[in-house]
Design a protein around this motif. Structure first.
Motif, PDB file in Angstrom:
ATOM      1  N   ALA A 221       0.809  -1.215   0.000  1.00 31.58           N
ATOM      2  CA  ALA A 221       0.000   0.000   0.000  1.00 31.58           C
ATOM      3  C   ALA A 221       0.843   1.266   0.000  1.00 31.58           C
ATOM      4  O   ALA A 221       0.538   2.238  -0.695  1.00 31.58           O
ATOM      5  CB  ALA A 221      -0.942  -0.015   1.207  1.00 31.58           C
ATOM      6  N   ALA A 222       1.927   1.279   0.784  1.00 29.76           N
ATOM      7  CA  ALA A 222       2.712   2.509   0.928  1.00 29.76           C
ATOM      8  C   ALA A 222       3.358   2.924  -0.394  1.00 29.76           C
ATOM      9  O   ALA A 222       3.277   4.098  -0.805  1.00 29.76           O
ATOM     10  CB  ALA A 222       3.778   2.315   1.996  1.00 29.76           C
ATOM     11  N   GLU A 223       4.000   1.991  -1.080  1.00 34.05           N
ATOM     12  CA  GLU A 223       4.659   2.312  -2.349  1.00 34.05           C
ATOM     13  C   GLU A 223       3.647   2.728  -3.408  1.00 34.05           C
ATOM     14  O   GLU A 223       3.903   3.632  -4.212  1.00 34.05           O
ATOM     15  CB  GLU A 223       5.479   1.123  -2.841  1.00 34.05           C
ATOM     16  N   LEU A 224       2.505   2.065  -3.433  1.00 39.05           N
ATOM     17  CA  LEU A 224       1.486   2.434  -4.422  1.00 39.05           C
ATOM     18  C   LEU A 224       0.966   3.833  -4.151  1.00 39.05           C
ATOM     19  O   LEU A 224       0.791   4.626  -5.079  1.00 39.05           O
ATOM     20  CB  LEU A 224       0.331   1.417  -4.383  1.00 39.05           C
ATOM     21  N   GLU A 225       0.726   4.166  -2.900  1.00 42.01           N
ATOM     22  CA  GLU A 225       0.231   5.498  -2.560  1.00 42.01           C
ATOM     23  C   GLU A 225       1.243   6.566  -2.952  1.00 42.01           C
ATOM     24  O   GLU A 225       0.882   7.610  -3.518  1.00 42.01           O
ATOM     25  CB  GLU A 225      -0.067   5.575  -1.061  1.00 42.01           C
ATOM     26  N   GLU A 226       2.516   6.342  -2.678  1.00 42.21           N
ATOM     27  CA  GLU A 226       3.542   7.319  -3.042  1.00 42.21           C
ATOM     28  C   GLU A 226       3.591   7.529  -4.548  1.00 42.21           C
ATOM     29  O   GLU A 226       3.728   8.665  -5.027  1.00 42.21           O
ATOM     30  CB  GLU A 226       4.907   6.841  -2.531  1.00 42.21           C
ATOM     31  N   ALA A 227       3.492   6.444  -5.303  1.00 37.98           N
ATOM     32  CA  ALA A 227       3.527   6.563  -6.766  1.00 37.98           C
ATOM     33  C   ALA A 227       2.298   7.298  -7.286  1.00 37.98           C
ATOM     34  O   ALA A 227       2.401   8.135  -8.209  1.00 37.98           O
ATOM     35  CB  ALA A 227       3.629   5.175  -7.392  1.00 37.98           C
ATOM     36  N   LEU A 228       1.142   7.048  -6.711  1.00 35.69           N
ATOM     37  CA  LEU A 228      -0.077   7.741  -7.141  1.00 35.69           C
ATOM     38  C   LEU A 228       0.004   9.229  -6.856  1.00 35.69           C
ATOM     39  O   LEU A 228      -0.412  10.056  -7.676  1.00 35.69           O
ATOM     40  CB  LEU A 228      -1.294   7.126  -6.429  1.00 35.69           C
ATOM     41  N   VAL A 229       0.529   9.585  -5.687  1.00 34.29           N
ATOM     42  CA  VAL A 229       0.675  11.000  -5.340  1.00 34.29           C
ATOM     43  C   VAL A 229       1.580  11.702  -6.360  1.00 34.29           C
ATOM     44  O   VAL A 229       1.285  12.813  -6.829  1.00 34.29           O
ATOM     45  CB  VAL A 229       1.242  11.154  -3.916  1.00 34.29           C
ATOM     46  N   GLU A 230       2.665  11.037  -6.757  1.00 29.84           N
ATOM     47  CA  GLU A 230       3.600  11.662  -7.697  1.00 29.84           C
ATOM     48  C   GLU A 230       2.982  11.855  -9.072  1.00 29.84           C
ATOM     49  O   GLU A 230       3.118  12.935  -9.680  1.00 29.84           O
ATOM     50  CB  GLU A 230       4.870  10.817  -7.809  1.00 29.84           C
ATOM     51  N   VAL A 231       2.280  10.845  -9.589  1.00 29.66           N
ATOM     52  CA  VAL A 231       1.705  10.998 -10.937  1.00 29.66           C
ATOM     53  C   VAL A 231       0.581  12.024 -10.927  1.00 29.66           C
ATOM     54  O   VAL A 231       0.358  12.715 -11.939  1.00 29.66           O
ATOM     55  CB  VAL A 231       1.212   9.643 -11.504  1.00 29.66           C
ATOM     56  N   LEU A 232      -0.139  12.156  -9.813  1.00 32.10           N
ATOM     57  CA  LEU A 232      -1.180  13.189  -9.722  1.00 32.10           C
ATOM     58  C   LEU A 232      -0.547  14.578  -9.711  1.00 32.10           C
ATOM     59  O   LEU A 232      -1.060  15.507 -10.347  1.00 32.10           O
ATOM     60  CB  LEU A 232      -2.026  12.971  -8.466  1.00 32.10           C
TER      61      LEU A 232
END
Length: 290
Positions: A221-232
């Motif tokens: 969950a943590a890595e996916l959330e960080e990646a989503l924040v960056e692409v947004l």
């Protein structure tokens, strides 16, 4: 049913005593006559062919035989004389269908005459009514006919309407997407904004949910959330961009590329595992106290 039939065709039913064959001799003789004169040695292709032959036989050979009360006359002649004093025939035939109540279980099929007929997927876990004649099987929910099928005279068949099956498939897909959406929302909050943007521009949200779930299983969950924040933040709203960010971040930490381990069929598939700090274990390792 007999009273309804007699009311429709305007005749009086007369019951006889049990085990008193002498009181219904004419009925018994008529059955014997049909069995011997029509059915014996007769061949037919199917039920429709048999009914066609029966109609031709009753309007020809059966009427041209000798009348039992006057052998000099035929049944046709006797009937022509009596028809003048008989009540008129109704304009519509009697609805001679079989009516059976059936219990619909968890699967959308109604069992009738050893065959299964499909019903809409939203009519499960209830009692429906089958109305069957020689050609059709209609299935009713109250006063509403919810399914109509050509009757099958085989056994063990599954008779389906394409729209029933397609609606069931669509419903399962929507349910699967909804469960995946809930799981993503619990694991990575930014997934909601990410998917909303995809939906607004007409992208395939179902496919995006499935691919994000694979990434969630692979990196957590943590890595996916960080990646989503960056692409947004960078306004590169694509699943491929999310995967690229994850690969870059892992490469910077000298970690191997993520490998997805499918667990969606297990009973714990919807669980979200949140990684925790391992500092406690490091402290235990440094503490010399046994």
């Amino acid at each position: 049913m007999l009273l309804a039939l007699s009311a429709h065709y305007r005749f009086e039913p007369r019951p006889v005593a049990v085990a008193r064959g002498n009181e219904k001799g004419r009925v018994e003789r008529a059955i014997r006559y049909v069995r011997e004169a029509f059915f014996e040695a007769r061949t037919y292709a199917d039920l429709d062919d048999l009914n066609r032959q029966a109609t031709e036989w009753t309007s020809a050979a059966a009427l041209d035989r000798s009348w039992v009360e006057d052998r000099a006359r035929t049944v046709r002649q006797a009937f022509d004389d009596e028809s003048r004093v008989l009540l008129g025939h109704p304009d519509t035939p009697f609805p001679a269908h079989e009516r059976v109540e059936v219990e619909i279980g968890k699967t959308p099929y109604a069992r009738f005459d050893l065959n299964d007929y499909s019903v809409p997927h939203d009519r499960t876990s209830r009692t429906l009514v089958v109305l069957a004649d020689l050609e059709q099987v209609r299935i009713a929910d109250g006063n509403e006919i919810v399914a109509t099928h050509v009757r099958s005279w085989d056994r063990g068949q599954q008779i389906e309407q394409p729209e029933h099956i397609q609606r069931r498939v669509d419903e399962k897909r929507r349910a699967r997407e909804h469960r995946g959406l809930d799981r993503l929302a619990r694991a990575a909050r930014s997934s909601q904004a990410f998917l909303r943007i995809l939906a607004e521009r007409g992208d395939n949200v179902g496919s995006a949910i499935a691919r994000l779930l694979h990434l969630l299983d692979a990196v957590g969950a943590a890595e996916l959330e960080e990646a989503l924040v960056e692409v947004l933040e960078r306004d590169t709203i694509h699943v491929g961009a999310v995967r690229q960010v994850i690969d870059r971040r892992r490469s910077e930490r000298h970690l191997p590329p993520p490998v997805s381990i499918p667990v969606t069929r297990g009973q714990h598939a919807a669980l979200v595992v949140t990684p925790h700090s391992l500092a406690t274990y490091d402290a235990l390792k440094k503490d010399p106290t046994p």
